[in-house]
Design a protein around this motif. Structure first.
Motif, mmCIF file in Angstrom:
data_model
loop_
_atom_site.group_PDB
_atom_site.id
_atom_site.type_symbol
_atom_site.label_atom_id
_atom_site.label_comp_id
_atom_site.label_asym_id
_atom_site.label_seq_id
_atom_site.Cartn_x
_atom_site.Cartn_y
_atom_site.Cartn_z
ATOM 1 N N LEU A 197 0.471 12.420 -4.068
ATOM 2 C CA LEU A 197 1.029 12.338 -2.720
ATOM 3 C C LEU A 197 2.377 13.037 -2.691
ATOM 4 N N LEU A 198 2.533 14.020 -1.829
ATOM 5 C CA LEU A 198 3.791 14.746 -1.708
ATOM 6 C C LEU A 198 4.636 14.239 -0.546
ATOM 7 N N HIS A 199 4.011 13.646 0.442
ATOM 8 C CA HIS A 199 4.760 13.110 1.585
ATOM 9 C C HIS A 199 3.896 12.070 2.293
ATOM 10 N N GLY A 200 4.549 11.055 2.800
ATOM 11 C CA GLY A 200 3.825 10.025 3.534
ATOM 12 C C GLY A 200 4.778 9.084 4.235
ATOM 13 N N PRO A 201 4.350 8.460 5.332
ATOM 14 C CA PRO A 201 5.199 7.513 6.058
ATOM 15 C C PRO A 201 5.428 6.251 5.240
ATOM 16 N N LYS A 202 6.564 5.625 5.436
ATOM 17 C CA LYS A 202 6.911 4.421 4.688
ATOM 18 C C LYS A 202 5.890 3.313 4.904
ATOM 19 N N ASP A 203 5.370 3.217 6.117
ATOM 20 C CA ASP A 203 4.424 2.132 6.391
ATOM 21 C C ASP A 203 3.068 2.360 5.718
ATOM 22 N N GLY A 204 2.906 3.512 5.072
ATOM 23 C CA GLY A 204 1.669 3.757 4.332
ATOM 24 C C GLY A 204 1.762 3.305 2.881
ATOM 25 N N ASP A 205 2.956 2.895 2.454
ATOM 26 C CA ASP A 205 3.161 2.450 1.075
ATOM 27 C C ASP A 205 2.686 1.007 0.926
ATOM 28 N N ILE A 206 1.644 0.797 0.141
ATOM 29 C CA ILE A 206 1.079 -0.548 -0.023
ATOM 30 C C ILE A 206 1.508 -1.206 -1.330
ATOM 31 N N SER A 207 2.504 -0.613 -2.027
ATOM 32 C CA SER A 207 2.923 -1.151 -3.323
ATOM 33 C C SER A 207 3.319 -2.617 -3.242
ATOM 34 N N ASP A 208 4.153 -2.960 -2.257
ATOM 35 C CA ASP A 208 4.598 -4.347 -2.120
ATOM 36 C C ASP A 208 3.445 -5.268 -1.724
ATOM 37 N N LEU A 209 2.497 -4.739 -0.959
ATOM 38 C CA LEU A 209 1.325 -5.536 -0.587
ATOM 39 C C LEU A 209 0.496 -5.865 -1.832
ATOM 40 N N VAL A 210 0.405 -4.887 -2.733
ATOM 41 C CA VAL A 210 -0.340 -5.104 -3.975
ATOM 42 C C VAL A 210 0.338 -6.181 -4.811
ATOM 43 N N LEU A 211 1.671 -6.104 -4.911
ATOM 44 C CA LEU A 211 2.412 -7.106 -5.680
ATOM 45 C C LEU A 211 2.267 -8.497 -5.067
ATOM 46 N N LYS A 212 2.397 -8.593 -3.760
ATOM 47 C CA LYS A 212 2.267 -9.896 -3.094
ATOM 48 C C LYS A 212 0.870 -10.474 -3.274
ATOM 49 N N GLU A 213 -0.129 -9.604 -3.282
ATOM 50 C CA GLU A 213 -1.510 -10.041 -3.477
ATOM 51 C C GLU A 213 -1.673 -10.676 -4.862
ATOM 52 N N MET A 214 -0.871 -10.225 -5.830
ATOM 53 C CA MET A 214 -0.917 -10.773 -7.181
ATOM 54 C C MET A 214 0.074 -11.913 -7.377
ATOM 55 N N GLY A 215 0.783 -12.266 -6.298
ATOM 56 C CA GLY A 215 1.743 -13.352 -6.399
ATOM 57 C C GLY A 215 3.071 -12.951 -7.008
ATOM 58 N N VAL A 216 3.375 -11.656 -6.987
ATOM 59 C CA VAL A 216 4.628 -11.149 -7.556
ATOM 60 C C VAL A 216 5.585 -10.788 -6.426
ATOM 61 N N THR A 217 6.835 -11.216 -6.535
ATOM 62 C CA THR A 217 7.839 -10.908 -5.532
ATOM 63 C C THR A 217 8.370 -9.499 -5.751
ATOM 64 N N PRO A 218 8.193 -8.585 -4.798
ATOM 65 C CA PRO A 218 8.674 -7.209 -4.965
ATOM 66 C C PRO A 218 10.184 -7.166 -5.177
ATOM 67 N N GLY A 219 10.626 -6.279 -6.071
ATOM 68 C CA GLY A 219 12.047 -6.088 -6.294
ATOM 69 C C GLY A 219 12.690 -7.063 -7.243
ATOM 70 N N GLN A 220 11.911 -7.972 -7.833
ATOM 71 C CA GLN A 220 12.517 -8.953 -8.739
ATOM 72 C C GLN A 220 12.939 -8.320 -10.054
ATOM 73 N N ASN A 221 12.314 -7.212 -10.386
ATOM 74 C CA ASN A 221 12.694 -6.475 -11.594
ATOM 75 C C ASN A 221 13.125 -5.087 -11.164
ATOM 76 N N ASN A 222 14.434 -4.891 -11.023
ATOM 77 C CA ASN A 222 14.953 -3.634 -10.514
ATOM 78 C C ASN A 222 15.039 -2.544 -11.570
ATOM 79 N N GLN A 223 14.970 -2.951 -12.835
ATOM 80 C CA GLN A 223 15.033 -1.976 -13.911
ATOM 81 C C GLN A 223 13.638 -1.727 -14.456
ATOM 82 N N PRO A 224 13.141 -0.477 -14.408
ATOM 83 C CA PRO A 224 11.814 -0.190 -14.958
ATOM 84 C C PRO A 224 11.787 -0.424 -16.446
ATOM 85 N N ALA A 225 10.659 -0.950 -16.921
ATOM 86 C CA ALA A 225 10.514 -1.196 -18.358
ATOM 87 C C ALA A 225 10.476 0.121 -19.101
#
Length: 222
Positions: free
Chosen positions: A169-197
């Motif tokens: 993906l080279l460009h897309g609207p913010k509302d098309g990003d489902i990353s946080d939806l995926v995390l919430k579906e797994m019971g994970v709070t988005p942004g709780q780990n701000n530093q990538p492993a």
């Protein structure tokens, strides 16, 4: 978690060809039918999702322990090599040609063994990483499928294709990003780990020790 390209999640979008994308987009202008629904495209950053999951820290810890075990074994080999190398340098002048040649052969074999172990250790850590990541990647894929179905997404792209490669993906609207939806579906709070492993690689010496030499003595060639 920063992953090599080999271990990235095989998203369903990988099955799409370049020709298939225009064909799919063309459906938006085609006459509507009773069975065809509106085309909805979403995207996610798989690395971001993985970095937010609690499993990522567990995997990093396990890989670090595994890498440390290999490093300790390598350090033992290096120590043995250096000890025998120093002993050779101190006693080479008084050794017979046969003994000197035998010691040099032993040191050469130890040096080759260290090089082989170092290469095998790196491959072993990569295989261990793949083994630990597989169930987590399967979980992410299933969750993406569930989120896409629940929210009516026709296709889901990966917005991060990794280092040295072009993102799907080279460009897309913010509302098309489902990353946080995926995390919430797994019971994970988005942004709780701000530093990538960070990726874990076997901790090995920068270079294999060179074979010791003795400038005062030479092995006679027969």
């Amino acid at each position: 978690m920063i992953l090599t390209r080999t271990f990235r999640l095989a998203l369903a979008v990988a099955a799409l060809t370049v020709a298939a994308v225009p064909a799919a987009l063309a459906q938006t202008t085609a006459p509507a039918t009773a069975s065809a629904g509106p085309l909805k495209i979403g995207y996610t950053n798989v690395d971001y999702v993985l970095s937010q999951m609690p499993e990522s820290k567990q995997i990093e810890s396990q890989l670090k322990d595994y890498s440390t075990q290999l490093k300790n074994q390598l350090d033992t080999k290096v120590t043995e090599y250096r000890t025998k190398g120093e002993a050779y340098q101190k006693g080479a002048a008084t050794m017979t040609d046969v003994i000197r040649a035998d010691k040099e052969k032993e040191l050469t074999n130890l040096q080759q063994s260290i090089q082989e172990f170092q290469q095998n250790a790196e491959q072993s850590v990569q295989q261990k990483q793949q083994q630990l990541l597989k169930p987590v990647l399967d979980k992410v894929q299933k969750t993406i499928d569930a989120v896409a179905t629940k929210n009516g997404y026709t296709y889901v792209f990966n917005s991060d294709a990794g280092y040295g490669t072009t993102p799907i993906l080279l460009h897309g609207p913010k509302d098309g990003d489902i990353s946080d939806l995926v995390l919430k579906e797994m019971g994970v709070t988005p942004g709780q780990n701000n530093q990538p492993a960070a990726s874990v690689k076997p901790a090995t010496p920068a270079a294999t020790p060179a074979a010791p030499t003795n400038s005062k003595t030479k092995v006679k060639k027969k």
